[in-house]
Scaffold this motif. Structure first.
Motif, PDB file in Angstrom:
ATOM      1  N   GLU A  79      42.194  32.578  30.457  1.00  0.00           N
ATOM      2  CA  GLU A  79      41.057  32.346  31.429  1.00  0.00           C
ATOM      3  C   GLU A  79      41.463  31.468  32.876  1.00  0.00           C
ATOM      4  OE1 GLU A  79      38.000  30.505  29.437  1.00  0.00           O
ATOM      5  OE2 GLU A  79      37.653  31.966  27.829  1.00  0.00           O
ATOM      6  N   GLU A  80      42.655  30.959  32.770  1.00  0.00           N
ATOM      7  CA  GLU A  80      42.899  30.286  33.907  1.00  0.00           C
ATOM      8  C   GLU A  80      43.309  31.060  35.341  1.00  0.00           C
ATOM      9  OE1 GLU A  80      43.703  27.968  30.869  1.00  0.00           O
ATOM     10  OE2 GLU A  80      45.303  29.488  30.910  1.00  0.00           O
ATOM     11  N   GLU A  81      43.813  32.185  34.620  1.00  0.00           N
ATOM     12  CA  GLU A  81      43.733  33.600  35.496  1.00  0.00           C
ATOM     13  C   GLU A  81      42.541  33.794  36.133  1.00  0.00           C
ATOM     14  OE1 GLU A  81      45.870  37.417  36.913  1.00  0.00           O
ATOM     15  OE2 GLU A  81      46.364  35.394  36.973  1.00  0.00           O
ATOM     16  N   THR A  82      41.541  34.185  35.303  1.00  0.00           N
ATOM     17  CA  THR A  82      40.089  34.394  35.895  1.00  0.00           C
ATOM     18  C   THR A  82      39.593  33.425  36.614  1.00  0.00           C
ATOM     19  OG1 THR A  82      39.768  35.416  33.760  1.00  0.00           O
ATOM     20  CG2 THR A  82      37.943  34.961  34.831  1.00  0.00           C
ATOM     21  N   GLY A 134      38.340  39.996  35.363  1.00  0.00           N
ATOM     22  CA  GLY A 134      39.093  38.852  35.058  1.00  0.00           C
ATOM     23  C   GLY A 134      39.547  39.170  33.326  1.00  0.00           C
ATOM     24  N   TRP A 135      39.970  38.050  32.748  1.00  0.00           N
ATOM     25  CA  TRP A 135      40.621  38.231  31.566  1.00  0.00           C
ATOM     26  C   TRP A 135      39.797  37.023  30.638  1.00  0.00           C
ATOM     27  CZ3 TRP A 135      42.411  35.124  27.414  1.00  0.00           C
ATOM     28  CH2 TRP A 135      42.765  35.937  26.360  1.00  0.00           C
ATOM     29  N   VAL A 136      39.526  37.616  29.439  1.00  0.00           N
ATOM     30  CA  VAL A 136      38.795  36.605  28.575  1.00  0.00           C
ATOM     31  C   VAL A 136      39.251  36.866  27.229  1.00  0.00           C
ATOM     32  CG1 VAL A 136      36.584  37.878  28.342  1.00  0.00           C
ATOM     33  CG2 VAL A 136      36.692  35.569  27.909  1.00  0.00           C
ATOM     34  N   GLN A 194      43.870  45.850  42.808  1.00  0.00           N
ATOM     35  CA  GLN A 194      44.990  45.099  43.283  1.00  0.00           C
ATOM     36  C   GLN A 194      45.168  43.796  42.581  1.00  0.00           C
ATOM     37  OE1 GLN A 194      42.787  42.254  45.271  1.00  0.00           O
ATOM     38  NE2 GLN A 194      44.839  42.178  45.386  1.00  0.00           N
ATOM     39  N   HIS A 195      46.285  42.989  42.694  1.00  0.00           N
ATOM     40  CA  HIS A 195      46.465  41.720  42.090  1.00  0.00           C
ATOM     41  C   HIS A 195      47.124  40.514  42.943  1.00  0.00           C
ATOM     42  CE1 HIS A 195      46.464  44.273  38.536  1.00  0.00           C
ATOM     43  NE2 HIS A 195      47.473  44.992  38.977  1.00  0.00           N
ATOM     44  N   PHE A 196      46.626  39.601  42.666  1.00  0.00           N
ATOM     45  CA  PHE A 196      47.375  38.366  43.303  1.00  0.00           C
ATOM     46  C   PHE A 196      47.882  37.587  42.145  1.00  0.00           C
ATOM     47  CE2 PHE A 196      43.396  38.944  45.679  1.00  0.00           C
ATOM     48  CZ  PHE A 196      43.867  39.324  47.040  1.00  0.00           C
ATOM     49  N   TRP A 197      49.064  36.795  42.648  1.00  0.00           N
ATOM     50  CA  TRP A 197      49.892  35.762  41.656  1.00  0.00           C
ATOM     51  C   TRP A 197      50.622  34.801  42.508  1.00  0.00           C
ATOM     52  CZ3 TRP A 197      51.360  41.280  40.198  1.00  0.00           C
ATOM     53  CH2 TRP A 197      52.423  41.511  40.967  1.00  0.00           C
ATOM     54  N   LYS A 198      50.699  33.748  41.894  1.00  0.00           N
ATOM     55  CA  LYS A 198      51.770  32.601  42.362  1.00  0.00           C
ATOM     56  C   LYS A 198      53.025  32.983  41.157  1.00  0.00           C
ATOM     57  CE  LYS A 198      49.131  29.447  44.716  1.00  0.00           C
ATOM     58  NZ  LYS A 198      48.196  28.160  44.655  1.00  0.00           N
ATOM     59  N   PHE A 199      53.995  33.614  41.605  1.00  0.00           N
ATOM     60  CA  PHE A 199      54.981  34.070  40.974  1.00  0.00           C
ATOM     61  C   PHE A 199      55.529  33.017  39.669  1.00  0.00           C
ATOM     62  CE2 PHE A 199      59.379  35.337  39.734  1.00  0.00           C
ATOM     63  CZ  PHE A 199      59.060  36.296  38.651  1.00  0.00           C
TER      64      PHE A 199
END
Length: 276
Positions: free
Chosen positions: A59-62, A80-82, A9-14
C-alpha cells in the motif's frame, strides 16, 4: 496529435532489496525513475499524460504514486496495489476511494503460482472492485492465460485489461499456445489489451520490428480497435530500447489504420477504460 496517453509506465526510487526483480542484467534501470525523467519523453513524443502502474506490492507503493500524481498533473491516473486477498478488502477499497487519481489495481500474478487466479480469497477481492468502479490489470505470463480466461468469464461486468499482451515468449518464437489463449480471452467483452512490454520479451540487444509483427498481427486480428491501448512500459523498456523507438514501432505498424482507429489506440481507449 498532442493528446496521446501512455497507458502503462512506472516510477520508483530504486531499492535493491524491494526491487530485487531488477537484477544485474537490468543495470540500466537500477536507479531512480521519477516524473521529471518521464516528462521530456512524453513531450517529445506528443503525449499529454500517462497512467502510472504499481511496481511493488504494498500500500506504500499506492500512496507513493498518489503523492506523485498530486504534484504532476500529467499523471492522469494510477493503477495501485492493494491486497485483494485481504478479508477486509472492501474496507481497504473504501479507504482508497477518496483518492480520485486511483483508477484501478494490479497484482503481480506473473510471480505467483499458475493457479493463483483461482484462489477464493483473490476472487473475493476481484468481486469487490466493481462497486468502487475500479479496473483490474492482468499481469501474467502467457502460460497463465487459461486461468485468466476463467477469471474474466466469472466477472463479466468487471473491466479487465491485459498488460504486455500477456508476455508471449518472443525470444523463442513460441507463438502457438499464446495465440490460442489470446483468441479465447479476446472473445470477452469486458477485456481490453495493452500493446506494451513487447521489446523486453524479445532479444534485448538485437530485436527488430519484424520480430514483433507476428504477435501484433494476432492482437489486431483478435481485439477490435476499441479494446487496444498503447503503453510504453517505461522505464523497463530501457533494457531493450528507448521511448521513441517503442512509439515509432507501433506508429509504423498502425499507419495503415484509419485516423479514428489510431486515435482510439493512442488515447481514447485509455481515457475511457480508466475514466481519466
Amino acid at each position: 496529435m498532442n493528446n496521446r496517453i501512455d497507458s502503462h509506465q512506472h516510477f520508483w526510487k530504486f531499492d535493491p532489496i524491494r526491487d530485487s526483480w531488477i537484477d544485474d542484467s537490468m543495470q540500466k534501470i537500477q536507479r531512480d525513475f521519477l516524473p521529471e525523467d518521464l516528462l521530456p519523453l512524453l513531450q517529445q513524443n506528443q503525449f499529454s499524460g500517462c497512467v502510472a502502474v504499481q511496481a511493488s506490492q504494498s500500500e506504500e507503493e499506492t500512496h507513493f504514486l498518489v503523492d506523485l500524481a498530486s504534484k504532476n498533473d500529467f499523471i492522469k491516473g494510477i493503477v495501485g496495489w492493494v491486497d485483494l486477498r485481504d478479508k477486509n478488502i472492501k474496507e481497504r477499497l473504501a479507504h482508497f476511494s477518496s483518492e480520485k487519481a486511483i483508477k484501478g489495481f494490479r497484482h503481480v500474478v506473473q510471480g505467483e503460482a499458475d493457479d493463483f487466479m483461482f484462489r477464493e480469497d483473490f476472487r473475493n477481492g476481484i468481486s469487490s472492485l466493481k462497486q468502487f468502479n475500479y479496473t483490474y490489470d492482468i499481469l501474467i505470463f502467457h502460460r497463465q492465460l487459461t486461468a485468466a480466461v476463467d477469471l474474466v468469464k466469472h466477472f463479466p461486468y468487471q473491466p479487465f485489461v491485459i498488460d504486455h499482451i500477456a508476455k508471449p515468449d518472443i525470444k523463442s518464437d513460441d507463438i502457438i499456445s499464446w495465440k490460442k489463449g489470446i483468441q479465447e480471452i479476446a472473445k470477452y467483452e469486458n477485456v481490453s489489451c495493452k500493446i506494451s512490454g513487447m521489446v523486453t520479451e524479445a532479444h534485448w540487444n538485437n530485436w527488430k520490428p519484424s520480430d514483433l509483427k507476428p504477435y501484433l498481427d494476432v492482437i489486431f486480428e483478435n481485439f477490435p480497435s476499441n479494446k487496444l491501448m498503447f503503453g510504453s512500459d517505461w522505464p523497463v523498456l530501457n533494457v531493450a530500447s528507448d521511448y521513441s523507438e517503442v512509439v515509432e514501432t507501433l506508429e509504423e505498424y498502425i499507419a495503415q489504420l484509419s485516423t479514428e482507429d489510431q486515435n482510439k489506440i493512442w488515447f481514447e481507449n485509455a481515457g475511457s477504460f480508466y475514466n481519466l
